[in-house]
Design an enzyme around this catalytic site. Structure first.
Site, PDB file in Angstrom:
ATOM      1  N   GLY A 184       2.601  -7.089   1.005  1.00 20.38           N
ATOM      2  CA  GLY A 184       2.476  -8.212   2.427  1.00 20.38           C
ATOM      3  C   GLY A 184       1.013  -8.551   2.523  1.00 20.38           C
ATOM      4  N   CYS A 185       0.259  -7.934   1.784  1.00 16.10           N
ATOM      5  CA  CYS A 185      -1.195  -8.327   1.717  1.00 16.10           C
ATOM      6  C   CYS A 185      -1.715  -9.233   0.801  1.00 16.10           C
ATOM      7  CB  CYS A 185      -1.939  -6.781   1.825  1.00 16.10           C
ATOM      8  SG  CYS A 185      -1.866  -5.730   3.309  1.00 16.10           S
TER       9      CYS A 185
END
Length: 135
Positions: free
Chosen positions: A51-52
């Site tokens: 998610g980064c």
């Protein structure tokens, strides 16, 4: 509300004295240099936060019911954001960690306007991963 950990109080004081974004950005870079290094073995797929946009690795361990996290990133600005996030959460127990409002924290530091949606999502992903590790 629980009292802030000493490092979080220091961050609030330091960033509160910054006169503008340029000074806060410099402070973020300096704080990023404070991150405890991760061993190469800790920079593994298992510790990579999904998610980064930038690559972020996170490890955490409890010590007498209080959590201590370490993190790393290839991106300088992200390292600074991680450092001030860790200042806020290190030393908390699982319940206190669940109550951390990341948006409020970055707002109090004067950093929320400069957090792009992708950086904000990434920091939320890091906080979510911390909560998964403690649960």
């Amino acid at each position: 509300m629980t009292a802030l950990p000493p490092a979080a109080a220091e961050a609030l004081d330091t960033f509160g004295q910054a006169s503008g974004w340029e000074q806060r950005a410099r402070l973020l870079m300096q704080w990023g240099e404070r991150l405890e290094p991760l061993d190469e073995s800790e920079r593994s797929e298992a510790n990579l936060v999904s998610g980064c946009e930038s690559r972020v690795w996170l490890v955490g361990a409890p010590d007498a019911g209080r959590w201590h996290f370490r993190a790393a990133s290839d991106a300088r600005l992200i390292r600074g954001l991680l450092a001030v996030l860790l200042a806020r959460v290190n030393g908390l127990d699982e319940g206190e960690l669940a109550g951390v409002d990341m948006a409020d924290w970055f707002n109090r530091l004067g950093l929320s306007r400069q957090l792009s949606p992708s950086r904000s999502n990434g920091m939320n992903a890091v906080l979510q991963r911390m909560r998964e590790l403690t649960g």
